[in-house]
Structure formats: structure tokens, C-alpha cells
Design a protein around this motif. Structure first.
Motif, PDB file in Angstrom:
ATOM      1  N   TYR A  87     -11.868  16.226 -43.865  1.00  0.00           N
ATOM      2  CA  TYR A  87     -12.063  15.452 -45.099  1.00  0.00           C
ATOM      3  C   TYR A  87     -10.715  14.903 -45.541  1.00  0.00           C
ATOM      4  O   TYR A  87     -10.084  15.408 -46.476  1.00  0.00           O
ATOM      5  N   ASP A  88     -10.271  13.844 -44.872  1.00  0.00           N
ATOM      6  CA  ASP A  88      -8.916  13.331 -45.089  1.00  0.00           C
ATOM      7  C   ASP A  88      -8.758  12.591 -46.402  1.00  0.00           C
ATOM      8  O   ASP A  88      -7.646  12.226 -46.788  1.00  0.00           O
ATOM      9  N   SER A  89      -9.853  12.372 -47.129  1.00  0.00           N
ATOM     10  CA  SER A  89      -9.726  11.754 -48.446  1.00  0.00           C
ATOM     11  C   SER A  89      -9.294  12.770 -49.501  1.00  0.00           C
ATOM     12  O   SER A  89      -8.909  12.391 -50.612  1.00  0.00           O
ATOM     13  N   TYR A  90      -9.350  14.037 -49.173  1.00  0.00           N
ATOM     14  CA  TYR A  90      -8.946  15.085 -50.116  1.00  0.00           C
ATOM     15  C   TYR A  90      -7.416  15.124 -50.209  1.00  0.00           C
ATOM     16  O   TYR A  90      -6.715  15.154 -49.193  1.00  0.00           O
ATOM     17  N   VAL A  91      -6.923  15.125 -51.409  1.00  0.00           N
ATOM     18  CA  VAL A  91      -5.475  15.174 -51.653  1.00  0.00           C
ATOM     19  C   VAL A  91      -5.059  16.635 -51.806  1.00  0.00           C
ATOM     20  O   VAL A  91      -5.551  17.340 -52.696  1.00  0.00           O
ATOM     21  N   ASP A  92      -4.165  17.064 -50.931  1.00  0.00           N
ATOM     22  CA  ASP A  92      -3.715  18.458 -50.969  1.00  0.00           C
ATOM     23  C   ASP A  92      -2.845  18.690 -52.194  1.00  0.00           C
ATOM     24  O   ASP A  92      -1.746  18.174 -52.318  1.00  0.00           O
ATOM     25  N   ASP A  93      -3.362  19.490 -53.112  1.00  0.00           N
ATOM     26  CA  ASP A  93      -2.642  19.790 -54.346  1.00  0.00           C
ATOM     27  C   ASP A  93      -2.290  21.274 -54.447  1.00  0.00           C
ATOM     28  O   ASP A  93      -2.047  21.792 -55.532  1.00  0.00           O
ATOM     29  N   GLY A  94      -2.309  21.937 -53.304  1.00  0.00           N
ATOM     30  CA  GLY A  94      -2.019  23.368 -53.297  1.00  0.00           C
ATOM     31  C   GLY A  94      -3.227  24.235 -53.525  1.00  0.00           C
ATOM     32  O   GLY A  94      -3.117  25.460 -53.501  1.00  0.00           O
ATOM     33  N   GLU A  95      -4.383  23.631 -53.777  1.00  0.00           N
ATOM     34  CA  GLU A  95      -5.617  24.399 -53.989  1.00  0.00           C
ATOM     35  C   GLU A  95      -6.701  23.949 -53.015  1.00  0.00           C
ATOM     36  O   GLU A  95      -7.877  23.864 -53.362  1.00  0.00           O
ATOM     37  N   THR A  96      -6.308  23.666 -51.792  1.00  0.00           N
ATOM     38  CA  THR A  96      -7.272  23.247 -50.777  1.00  0.00           C
ATOM     39  C   THR A  96      -8.280  24.364 -50.528  1.00  0.00           C
ATOM     40  O   THR A  96      -7.887  25.520 -50.326  1.00  0.00           O
ATOM     41  N   PRO A  97      -9.556  24.072 -50.560  1.00  0.00           N
ATOM     42  CA  PRO A  97     -10.567  25.126 -50.387  1.00  0.00           C
ATOM     43  C   PRO A  97     -10.602  25.663 -48.962  1.00  0.00           C
ATOM     44  O   PRO A  97     -10.166  24.999 -48.013  1.00  0.00           O
ATOM     45  N   CYS A  98     -11.155  26.836 -48.808  1.00  0.00           N
ATOM     46  CA  CYS A  98     -11.328  27.469 -47.497  1.00  0.00           C
ATOM     47  C   CYS A  98     -12.481  28.436 -47.586  1.00  0.00           C
ATOM     48  O   CYS A  98     -13.075  28.630 -48.647  1.00  0.00           O
ATOM     49  N   GLY A  99     -12.808  29.074 -46.464  1.00  0.00           N
ATOM     50  CA  GLY A  99     -13.885  30.040 -46.433  1.00  0.00           C
ATOM     51  C   GLY A  99     -13.566  31.299 -47.209  1.00  0.00           C
ATOM     52  O   GLY A  99     -12.400  31.635 -47.450  1.00  0.00           O
ATOM     53  N   LEU A 100     -14.600  32.020 -47.573  1.00  0.00           N
ATOM     54  CA  LEU A 100     -14.442  33.195 -48.425  1.00  0.00           C
ATOM     55  C   LEU A 100     -13.553  34.252 -47.789  1.00  0.00           C
ATOM     56  O   LEU A 100     -12.829  34.967 -48.493  1.00  0.00           O
ATOM     57  N   PHE A 101     -13.581  34.359 -46.476  1.00  0.00           N
ATOM     58  CA  PHE A 101     -12.805  35.393 -45.792  1.00  0.00           C
ATOM     59  C   PHE A 101     -11.445  34.906 -45.305  1.00  0.00           C
ATOM     60  O   PHE A 101     -10.750  35.643 -44.597  1.00  0.00           O
ATOM     61  N   MET A 102     -11.043  33.698 -45.714  1.00  0.00           N
ATOM     62  CA  MET A 102      -9.823  33.116 -45.166  1.00  0.00           C
ATOM     63  C   MET A 102      -8.605  33.286 -46.076  1.00  0.00           C
ATOM     64  O   MET A 102      -7.498  32.907 -45.716  1.00  0.00           O
ATOM     65  N   GLY A 103      -8.775  33.809 -47.267  1.00  0.00           N
ATOM     66  CA  GLY A 103      -7.661  34.242 -48.093  1.00  0.00           C
ATOM     67  C   GLY A 103      -6.858  33.180 -48.811  1.00  0.00           C
ATOM     68  O   GLY A 103      -5.718  33.431 -49.196  1.00  0.00           O
ATOM     69  N   CYS A 104      -7.403  31.990 -49.027  1.00  0.00           N
ATOM     70  CA  CYS A 104      -6.667  30.971 -49.779  1.00  0.00           C
ATOM     71  C   CYS A 104      -6.970  31.118 -51.272  1.00  0.00           C
ATOM     72  O   CYS A 104      -7.829  31.894 -51.687  1.00  0.00           O
ATOM     73  N   ALA A 105      -6.258  30.327 -52.082  1.00  0.00           N
ATOM     74  CA  ALA A 105      -6.405  30.440 -53.538  1.00  0.00           C
ATOM     75  C   ALA A 105      -7.774  29.987 -54.019  1.00  0.00           C
ATOM     76  O   ALA A 105      -8.249  30.438 -55.061  1.00  0.00           O
TER      77      ALA A 105
END
Length: 623
Positions: A367-385
Motif C-alpha cells: 500500500y504505497d499510498s500510505y505515508v509512513d508516520d512512525g505508526e505503520t500498522p502490522c499484524g497483532l503478533f508482529m510487535g509494532c506500535a
């Protein structure tokens, strides 16, 4: 035209071609899963799926999917009438973009046709052809495009391709990489509703007892599975829609994950069946385990690492047999090819897997239209914010999708049932839809019959005969020869009219004896004229009626009996001809009429799914 545009155009056409060829895999799988009497019907439905899907998707489906102006449903580009295909700008860049758009249309159409074809196998052998045509057209032209618009268009309310400024669902949007939910949950749920609405096949359930139905060929089933597995690489790899901008890694990873998930899905299904009580290891079960693994990985094929694909495929191998057993044994849903547990069960798990294992890096690449602002989503088990965002989006989307499909499909099925009718009549179902709707059986030129029998001494013999359709005289001759051998020649009749020197043999049709006398009458004056005489009379009747044996196996009964499998459509005329013989006593006719009245009362007069009846009952009761 730039190099990237040309490459993307060919890449998408390649994927569309593979997904389109998946129809051949569906056809073989379904043909192998139905009775030989319904071969033409299932092939015709698959051809119709492709043709009707093209018409409906071209006229309205594409517009509902990719047309703009609304977050709920598209409203432009009907019949491809839009600037994306017919703009006035004739520059090289504009023409290159149109080429990509044309390729995407074919790719999107192939997905829509796949969602519709899922239904055809589930309701095979009893669904009225016109009813299926209307139902399929509604799915391809309206129900599926709306769901796909929500998830995959730039304007869809749940789409991850929306900008944050337009309101991105849970700041992530729904993540369904290649359609575990959009394609397979839609098709699987539509199939489930159709199965419930039309009911099980005649004879599928005998009270609480499950009756195994005949199917044509595990060879076709397995070959169809291989074709679909091969085509799934187009389904998943090309879902990146481009090889530029770093998306080539998504395509390559999709190929690896697709292979792993399919293999583990089949292996775990086979492992579960090997430890399950009363469950034999069957190719069709492993085939469906493989397909469930493919369905499940579609939601996240390019977004997860290969070791997570092992988990996705393994769980799919558990989901399929579990869902299949629950649907069949508890809810008594008669799904001929197990499309519902494979596509609905696997699709739900696939959407959940994307919510658990998607990496932030893969999300940004896709999804290259998403602007990375430090809160990029990820899967529940992947440990991101923002690890719970995708789970929330996918859950809300699934609820909305299920509600939409259930409501719309239920309305369509209700209208069809009132106006056209969902189910073929009982006689047509028993005879087979090829015979009643498509001009005759599929295999009519030559038919092979194998007779196996034992002589009085216990020696085993067999005879195989290939006859042309309608060549009943040869069939009668062969039957008489078999009976003469089985009876050990012409029996001697003693002064008390009892049979001496030979073991009496009987002709069986569908495992029921043809003789008018019961076994207790053996040796009586009426029967002792020789079992061979009775058999020859049966052969004569068969020859006069022009009846041919169906090309299925025939085997010997105990003690020299010759077992002959015959099509249910032949039973009624044989019964009437047999009873018209002067040798039959009126008392037997009266007894049979009393038995029939009891059976009709027990089965509420319908003859569906009741106790298996003798072959000389009405044709409507033959199962």
C-alpha cells in the motif's frame, strides 16, 4: 510507453490468464465429484459461469467495483465507458496507462468468475439450471463487486488504498492481499446459503445415517487440484499488480508462501484423517486440504514471511476436516465438493492470519499510498506500535461482508424459488440431469460391463464386454452365458420339482434380487423350473427394453449370484414389464402395493432421503 508500464501490463495479463485457466481445474474437480449421470450438467454450468460472468462484469460489475463517486458502490465506467479506457489524450504515457487498465479489467473479471464458480460444485446434481444462471449472474454482477469495491478500490470505505485524509479504517484499512475474504468468503457463503435453500440430494441422508453418494473419478479430482494449485500462482503472485517500486519482492514471496501453505494444508489434513475414527485416507480429502491451504494463504501471501506460511497452511489443514464434519454430520449440509469448508472456512482463517502476521515493511510496499508516520500498522503478533489496527479493520470488514452477502443472497434465492424454483423435479434428479436436460448421457458410444461370478465349485470367473449404446441383443446374450456358467449348466429337475445338481444363482440389480420369489421359495415348483430360466427371462426383458448397463463396476454376490448395477431410470420400466409377465402371481402384486403404501406414509409421500427402497418401487423412490 515506459518499460515499467509494458512489463506491468504483461505481468497482469499473465496472472489473469492463470486465474482464468483455474476454471478448467474447477471443472475437472467438480466432474470427478459428481455422478456420471451429471457430467454434462456440471460442465455446462462451468462454461456458463465464464460466459455470464464476462457479460455481467463487463456491463455493470466492473463499474460497481472500480467506479468512483461512492464509498459503498461504484457508479461510473459502465461497459468500460470512462476516460481510463477511452480518453482523448493519445500520448504514449496515456496509452500505456490504458493498457494497464485493460489488463486489470481481465484480471478483475477472472476473480469475479472464480467467486461464482465456487457455488456450482456445492449445489451440483439437484439445482435447477435456470435458477443457477440467475443466481450466478447476481453474484458476479452485483454482490461480489460491491464487496470488492469496499476492500480494493481507491474509494471503498474499508480499503487500505484510501488516504488518511479521507478516513482510513482504524488507520490501516482491511488487509486482504489476494482475496481470502473478498473472493472466497463471498463465494463460500453464497454456496452455503444455496445448499441450505435447495436441500440435500435424494438419498444423501437416511434418517440420521449418512449415505455415501457415487462420484465419478478421483483421477479428475486430483488433476483438477493440480491445475488449480498451478493457477493459484497467478492468483497470489500477481496480486501485487506491479513489479516496479519494490513490489517484485511481494510476487516472489507470494510464490514461496503459496507453495508452503498448500503443501502443509494437504499434509495436515491427511495426518488428521489417519488418526480419525471411521475415516479412510482418500485423495479427495487431501485435495481439499491443499485447496484450503491455498485459500487461507491468499489473504497474506506477499505480506508474511515463509515460516508463518507454515502456520497458515497447518491450521488450514485442521480447519477443513473440522468444518466439513460439522457441516455434514451436525447441520446436514450436503455440499458435493466441500466448497463451503474449503472456501468459507479457509477464507475466514486467511483473513485472520493476515491480521496476525503482516509485517509493517510489507504493508508499506503493498500500500504505497500510505505515508509512513512512525505508526505503520502490522499484524497483532508482529510487535509494532499499531499492531491491533489490521485486526480491527479486518473484523469490521468481515462482519459487514457476511451481513451483505447473507441478506442479498437470501433475497435472490427467495425470489428465484418463488418465480423459477430452485430444485429439479424428483424424476429428473433420479435419472440424472444429463438425461433430462442435456440430451442424454455423456458416455454413450461404448459402454463396458464386467461380470464376475462364482460357479458351484467356487471357481471365480469374469467377463468384460464393450457394447455400443442400444446394442441390447449382445447384452442379453452375454447375460445368459454368464448365468449358464454360474448355474453350472441346465439344472436337473427331480420328480418333486426340486432342483438337483446345480447351485441356484440370481440376478441382482442395484444389490436387490430380480426374482419374484423370496429366498424361502427356492426349490418350490414355481421356481424350480431353473434359475437360469428366470435369468433368461430377465435378459429378454432387458433386451426388449433396450436397457444398457451403466459403466460402473459389477461384482458377484455370495454363492454364485451375479450382481448387475443398472441406472435408476431403468428400474420403473423393468418393474412394469416384469409384473406384466403371466408367471407372476397377483398375491405378490397386492403385497407390494401394501408395502408401497407403508413406505409412502413413512416418507410423507415424497420419497426423498428415506429408507433405500427396492429397485421395483416407483422411479421417484429409486435412490
Amino acid at each position: 510507453m515506459t518499460y515499467d508500464d509494458a512489463l506491468d501490463t504483461m505481468f497482469i495479463i499473465y496472472g489473469a490468464s492463470l486465474v482464468f485457466f483455474m476454471q478448467a481445474g474447477f471443472s475437472l474437480l467438480e466432474v470427478g465429484s459428481v455422478s456420471i449421470r451429471n457430467t454434462k450438467n456440471i460442465l455446462f454450468k462451468n462454461l456458463m459461469d465464464v460466459s455470464f460472468s464476462t457479460v455481467c462484469f463487463y456491463l455493470v460489475g466492473y463499474a460497481f467495483l472500480y467506479g468512483g463517486n461512492s464509498s459503498f458502490i461504484g457508479g461510473t465506467a459502465f461497459a468500460l465507458q470512462s476516460r481510463a479506457f477511452h480518453g482523448s489524450d493519445r500520448s504514449d504515457d496515456a496509452e500505456a496507462l490504458r493498457g494497464v487498465n485493460y489488463a486489470k479489467f481481465v484480471y478483475a473479471f477472472a476473480f469475479a468468475a472464480t467467486a461464482t464458480t465456487i457455488v456450482s460444485g456445492a449445489v451440483a446434481e439437484r439445482f435447477r439450471f435456470k435458477a443457477y444462471a440467475v443466481y450466478g449472474a447476481c453474484i458476479t454482477g452485483f454482490i461480489y463487486p460491491v464487496v470488492a469495491h469496499w476492500a480494493w478500490s481507491d474509494d471503498g470505505w474499508a480499503s487500505a488504498m484510501r488516504s488518511k485524509s479521507n478516513g482510513l479504517l482504524f488507520s490501516s484499512g482491511v488487509v486482504d492481499y489476494a482475496g481470502s475474504a473478498v473472493v472466497h468468503v463471498t463465494g463460500g457463503l453464497a454456496a452455503l446459503l444455496a445448499c441450505v435453500a435447495v436441500g440435500p440430494r435424494v438419498g444423501r441422508f437416511n434418517g440420521n445415517h449418512l449415505v455415501e453418494m457415487p462420484y465419478q473419478s478421483p483421477v479428475f479430482q486430483t488433476l483438477g487440484t493440480y491445475i488449480m494449485w498451478f493457477c493459484w500462482y497467478g492468483f497470489n503472485c500477481v496480486a501485487s499488480t506491479s513489479l516496479s517500486g519494490g513490489k517484485g519482492v511481494l510476487a516472489g514471496r507470494s510464490a514461496v508462501n503459496t507453495t508452503i501453505a498448500a503443501a502443509f494444508g494437504g499434509a495436515v489434513t491427511m495426518l488428521m484423517d489417519s488418526y480419525a475414527k471411521h475415516q479412510k485416507l482418500e485423495p479427495r480429502r487431501m485435495n481439499n486440504g491443499i485447496l484450503c491451504g491455498l485459500v487461507s494463504i491468499s489473504g497474506s501471501a506477499g505480506l508474511i514471511e515463509p515460516h508463518y506460511a507454515v502456520i497458515v497452511g497447518s491450521v488450514a489443514g485442521i480447519v477443513y476436516p473440522t468444518a466439513s464434519k460439522i457441516l455434514l454430520h451436525k447441520f446436514k449440509v450436503d455440499d458435493v465438493v466441500d466448497a463451503v469448508p474449503v472456501h468459507l472456512g479457509g477464507g475466514v482463517w486467511g483473513l485472520l492470519a493476515a491480521s496476525l502476521f503482516t509485517s509493517s515493511r510489507a504493508y508499506l510496499t503493498k500500500y504505497d499510498s500510505y505515508v509512513d508516520d512512525g505508526e505503520t500498522p502490522c499484524g497483532l503478533f508482529m510487535g509494532c506500535a499499531n499492531s491491533g489496527a489490521i485486526l480491527g479493520s479486518n473484523f469490521v470488514f468481515l462482519l459487514a461482508q457476511v451481513s451483505w452477502v447473507v441478506v442479498t443472497c437470501s433475497i435472490v434465492l427467495y425470489v428465484i424459488k418463488r418465480q423459477i424454483g430452485l430444485r429439479v423435479n424428483l424424476d429428473d434428479e433420479v435419472k440424472g440431469l444429463d438425461q433430462s436436460q442435456h440430451g442424454g448421457r455423456s458416455y454413450t458410444e461404448f459402454q463396458t460391463t464386467v461380470f464376475k461370478f462364482k460357479t458351484a465349485s467356487g471357481a471365480e470367473h469374469s467377463m468384460e464386454m464393450r457394447v455400443r449404446a442400444g446394442d441390447a441383443a449382445k447384452f442379453a446374450m452375454a447375460l445368459s452365458e454368464v448365468m449358464e456358467g454360474a448355474a453350472g449348466g441346465v439344472a436337473d429337475v427331480g420328480p418333486d420339482d426340486s432342483v438337483k445338481g446345480a447351485k441356484i444363482s440370481r440376478v441382482f440389480i442395484n444389490n436387490q434380487p430380480v426374482e419374484s420369489e423370496s429366498e424361502s421359495d427356492y426349490g418350490s415348483s414355481q421356481h424350480s423350473k431353473g434359475s437360469r430360466g428366470e435369468s433368461l427371462r430377465a435378459a429378454s426383458v432387458f433386451a426388449q427394453m433396450g436397457i444398457q448397463p451403466v459403466p460402473t463396476s459389477s461384482s458377484a454376490g455370495a454363492g454364485g449370484d451375479v450382481v448387475l448395477n443398472m441406472p435408476p431410470s431403468a428400474l420403473k420400466p423393468v418393474r412394469e414389464e416384469w409384473r406384466s409377465s403371466p408367471d407372476d402371481s397377483p398375491s405378490r402384486d397386492e403385497a407390494e402395493m401394501k408395502k408401497k403404501k407403508k413406505r409412502d406414509k413413512r416418507s410423507d409421500g415424497r420419497g426423498r432421503n428415506g429408507v433405500p427402497l427396492d429397485p421395483f418401487a416407483d422411479a421417484q423412490n429409486a435412490v
